[in-house]
Motif scaffolding. Sequence first.
Motif, PDB file in Angstrom:
ATOM      1  N   ALA A 191       0.746  -1.282  -0.010  1.00  0.00           N
ATOM      2  CA  ALA A 191      -0.052  -0.128   0.167  1.00  0.00           C
ATOM      3  C   ALA A 191       0.822   1.257   0.077  1.00  0.00           C
ATOM      4  N   MET A 192       2.140   1.028   0.195  1.00  0.00           N
ATOM      5  CA  MET A 192       2.988   2.465   0.000  1.00  0.00           C
ATOM      6  C   MET A 192       3.269   2.765  -1.314  1.00  0.00           C
ATOM      7  N   ILE A 193       2.917   1.937  -2.283  1.00  0.00           N
ATOM      8  CA  ILE A 193       3.028   2.354  -3.789  1.00  0.00           C
ATOM      9  C   ILE A 193       1.817   2.855  -4.236  1.00  0.00           C
ATOM     10  N   ASP A 194       1.620   3.792  -4.781  1.00  0.00           N
ATOM     11  CA  ASP A 194       0.444   4.604  -5.307  1.00  0.00           C
ATOM     12  C   ASP A 194       0.838   5.112  -6.608  1.00  0.00           C
ATOM     13  N   ARG A 195       0.946   4.289  -7.586  1.00  0.00           N
ATOM     14  CA  ARG A 195       1.507   4.810  -9.049  1.00  0.00           C
ATOM     15  C   ARG A 195       0.280   4.883  -9.854  1.00  0.00           C
ATOM     16  N   ARG A 196       0.175   5.823 -10.824  1.00  0.00           N
ATOM     17  CA  ARG A 196      -1.001   5.739 -11.734  1.00  0.00           C
ATOM     18  C   ARG A 196      -0.571   5.802 -13.096  1.00  0.00           C
ATOM     19  N   PRO A 197      -0.397   4.567 -13.698  1.00  0.00           N
ATOM     20  CA  PRO A 197      -0.350   4.407 -15.085  1.00  0.00           C
ATOM     21  C   PRO A 197      -1.161   5.098 -15.938  1.00  0.00           C
ATOM     22  N   ARG A 198      -0.906   5.423 -17.345  1.00  0.00           N
ATOM     23  CA  ARG A 198      -1.378   6.036 -18.225  1.00  0.00           C
ATOM     24  C   ARG A 198      -2.529   4.958 -18.822  1.00  0.00           C
ATOM     25  N   MET A 199      -2.047   3.977 -18.962  1.00  0.00           N
ATOM     26  CA  MET A 199      -3.150   2.721 -19.312  1.00  0.00           C
ATOM     27  C   MET A 199      -2.586   1.468 -18.888  1.00  0.00           C
ATOM     28  N   ILE A 200      -3.506   0.593 -18.513  1.00  0.00           N
ATOM     29  CA  ILE A 200      -3.364  -0.671 -18.370  1.00  0.00           C
ATOM     30  C   ILE A 200      -3.707  -1.953 -19.375  1.00  0.00           C
ATOM     31  N   ALA A 201      -2.894  -2.424 -19.675  1.00  0.00           N
ATOM     32  CA  ALA A 201      -3.379  -3.569 -20.955  1.00  0.00           C
ATOM     33  C   ALA A 201      -3.457  -4.945 -20.237  1.00  0.00           C
ATOM     34  N   SER A 202      -4.801  -5.264 -20.272  1.00  0.00           N
ATOM     35  CA  SER A 202      -4.947  -6.695 -19.547  1.00  0.00           C
ATOM     36  C   SER A 202      -4.915  -7.585 -20.821  1.00  0.00           C
ATOM     37  N   CYS A 203      -3.797  -8.442 -20.749  1.00  0.00           N
ATOM     38  CA  CYS A 203      -3.388  -9.402 -21.901  1.00  0.00           C
ATOM     39  C   CYS A 203      -3.710 -10.856 -21.757  1.00  0.00           C
ATOM     40  N   ALA A 204      -4.573 -11.197 -22.546  1.00  0.00           N
ATOM     41  CA  ALA A 204      -4.921 -12.777 -22.493  1.00  0.00           C
ATOM     42  C   ALA A 204      -4.167 -13.704 -23.160  1.00  0.00           C
ATOM     43  N   VAL A 238       1.162  -0.585 -18.145  1.00  0.00           N
ATOM     44  CA  VAL A 238       1.236  -1.709 -17.460  1.00  0.00           C
ATOM     45  C   VAL A 238       0.666  -2.688 -18.370  1.00  0.00           C
ATOM     46  N   VAL A 239       1.393  -3.572 -18.555  1.00  0.00           N
ATOM     47  CA  VAL A 239       1.357  -5.036 -19.145  1.00  0.00           C
ATOM     48  C   VAL A 239       0.960  -5.937 -18.067  1.00  0.00           C
ATOM     49  N   ASP A 240      -0.522  -6.080 -17.966  1.00  0.00           N
ATOM     50  CA  ASP A 240      -1.102  -6.759 -16.983  1.00  0.00           C
ATOM     51  C   ASP A 240      -1.396  -8.491 -17.441  1.00  0.00           C
ATOM     52  N   VAL A 241      -0.605  -9.226 -17.266  1.00  0.00           N
ATOM     53  CA  VAL A 241      -0.898 -10.734 -17.446  1.00  0.00           C
ATOM     54  C   VAL A 241      -1.702 -11.675 -16.551  1.00  0.00           C
ATOM     55  N   ARG A 242      -2.396 -10.846 -15.747  1.00  0.00           N
ATOM     56  CA  ARG A 242      -3.337 -11.745 -15.077  1.00  0.00           C
ATOM     57  C   ARG A 242      -4.458 -12.638 -15.599  1.00  0.00           C
ATOM     58  N   PRO A 243      -4.761 -12.172 -16.595  1.00  0.00           N
ATOM     59  CA  PRO A 243      -5.740 -13.162 -17.471  1.00  0.00           C
ATOM     60  C   PRO A 243      -5.322 -14.368 -17.797  1.00  0.00           C
ATOM     61  N   MET A 244      -3.771 -14.670 -17.729  1.00  0.00           N
ATOM     62  CA  MET A 244      -3.376 -15.739 -18.212  1.00  0.00           C
ATOM     63  C   MET A 244      -3.285 -16.806 -17.155  1.00  0.00           C
ATOM     64  N   ARG A 245      -4.167 -17.332 -16.626  1.00  0.00           N
ATOM     65  CA  ARG A 245      -4.277 -18.092 -15.379  1.00  0.00           C
ATOM     66  C   ARG A 245      -4.377 -19.367 -15.735  1.00  0.00           C
ATOM     67  N   SER A 246      -4.367 -20.154 -16.949  1.00  0.00           N
ATOM     68  CA  SER A 246      -4.391 -21.480 -16.834  1.00  0.00           C
ATOM     69  C   SER A 246      -3.004 -22.346 -16.571  1.00  0.00           C
ATOM     70  N   VAL A 247      -3.248 -23.565 -16.095  1.00  0.00           N
ATOM     71  CA  VAL A 247      -2.409 -24.677 -15.427  1.00  0.00           C
ATOM     72  C   VAL A 247      -2.603 -25.743 -16.208  1.00  0.00           C
ATOM     73  N   THR A 248      -1.600 -26.300 -16.738  1.00  0.00           N
ATOM     74  CA  THR A 248      -1.778 -27.830 -17.351  1.00  0.00           C
ATOM     75  C   THR A 248      -0.655 -28.470 -17.046  1.00  0.00           C
ATOM     76  N   VAL A 249      -1.325 -29.684 -16.238  1.00  0.00           N
ATOM     77  CA  VAL A 249      -0.356 -30.714 -15.451  1.00  0.00           C
ATOM     78  C   VAL A 249       0.033 -31.946 -16.382  1.00  0.00           C
ATOM     79  N   ASP A 250       1.024 -32.142 -16.445  1.00  0.00           N
ATOM     80  CA  ASP A 250       1.327 -33.563 -16.905  1.00  0.00           C
ATOM     81  C   ASP A 250       2.052 -34.532 -15.961  1.00  0.00           C
ATOM     82  N   PRO A 251       1.101 -35.353 -15.180  1.00  0.00           N
ATOM     83  CA  PRO A 251       1.762 -36.331 -14.049  1.00  0.00           C
ATOM     84  C   PRO A 251       2.630 -37.016 -14.717  1.00  0.00           C
TER      85      PRO A 251
END
Length: 445
Positions: free
Chosen positions: A20-33, A72-85
């Motif tokens: 919470a100490m960090i309060d930055r204001r980007p011009r734009m946030i790109a949510s990338c899938a 800000v390049v926001d990669v949070r939409p990339m949330r898949s996990v594939t496991v090969d046991p």
Amino acid sequence: MRWTVPGDADYDERRALFNAMIDRRPRMIASCADAADVAAALARARADGLAVAVRSGGHAVAGQSSVDDGLVVDVRPMRSVTVDPARRRARVGAGCTWADLDAATQVHGLATTGGRVSTTGVSGLTLGGGSGWLERRHGLTCDNLLAVELVTADGRQVRADEHQHPDLLWACKGGGGNFGVVTSLELALHPVGPLVLGGLLLWPVDRAGEVARRYRDLAPTTPPELGSGLVLLTGPPEPFVPAHLQGRPLVALVLVWSGDEGTGTDVLRAFRALEPEVDLVAPLPYTQMQSMLDDQPGLRQYWSGEYHRDLPDAALDVFLAVGAARPSPLTQHLVFPWGGAVQAVAEDATPLSRRDAAWITHPFATWVDPADDAANIAWVRGYRAAIAPWAAGGTYLNFIGDEGEQRIIASFGAANLRRLREVKAAYDPENLFAGNQNIRPLVPA
């Protein structure tokens, strides 16, 4: 791809970081899938002359995953996990947290060394090295990184593994987010869980000297199946803490045994011989162990760390004395042992140097009121000054904020740093990815 700009209803929510100490204001946030979205976002940044930050978990204590008036390049939409046991591998989207990955792999009784806070981003932790409870048995997270897919500064989509771009794979094993925007990682997995033997042993702080010395003597000699840490903390108002210890300074051991339960019970007997007032060590799900130290978001944070070749009594006395003076009851003061599989990796096999360190100390200041910023920052810096005679030089960069270029140089070492700068020059010659523990590209003579 979704763009978020100032004035949008969810702008403040999407730009908020863990600290919470960090309060930055980007011009734009790109949510990338996907990688194509990332390439388009980087093209926009180059066209508009914008500084770039890459956002995954948002846990970087210095706020390096955001930037004022940049993109800000926001990669949070990339949330898949594939496991090969069968092959014991996981393909992990760049937006995943450790909670995401552990939930997917534990279905198969598998895991890899992960962060000690479940909301941390997998990609950021891995790129910075990756310290966790399994490291003495299975190495750091970066030691388990088999491949990485990323988008470079010029928009190329690249896969780096042992056969293609091996120099880039090497740089991503601890060199941070200096070389591109990661879209997925491939990690080696190991049999772990779903139950481990873990939890806390707690003592009143007047036992701290005795407990710390015994722990220092015992921990390096235990089998690598034991992950552990010593923590100075304030008793939380939780049901598992007796009322008379809540709000009181305590010393704790965090213990995580990932091997056979019977053997683990025997190994832990030496720590229980110190007669803790509270013994919470028991079989529990590995996923629960991984979230035990989670902090709520929205608190103020300032951290640092030091490597140590040993911790003689005089160094422990400093650690304990400074820890007793921590200005916030939310602050934790920690020490972790290395060794085992961490030290078994050659110095030049990854960018991380000083793998011969036996210990890491980690002042972890956390507080609520902005009026207390100066006192808490001074406490962390005061610890670094006091412990300096016993510091080995360098540090684990995921544990610290922006402490200057010399700390980065010391943490990689001269030979590894030069190699990193060569890789940086090959993939990001204009240093577009500067919002990190930055490695400047090597300029040919």
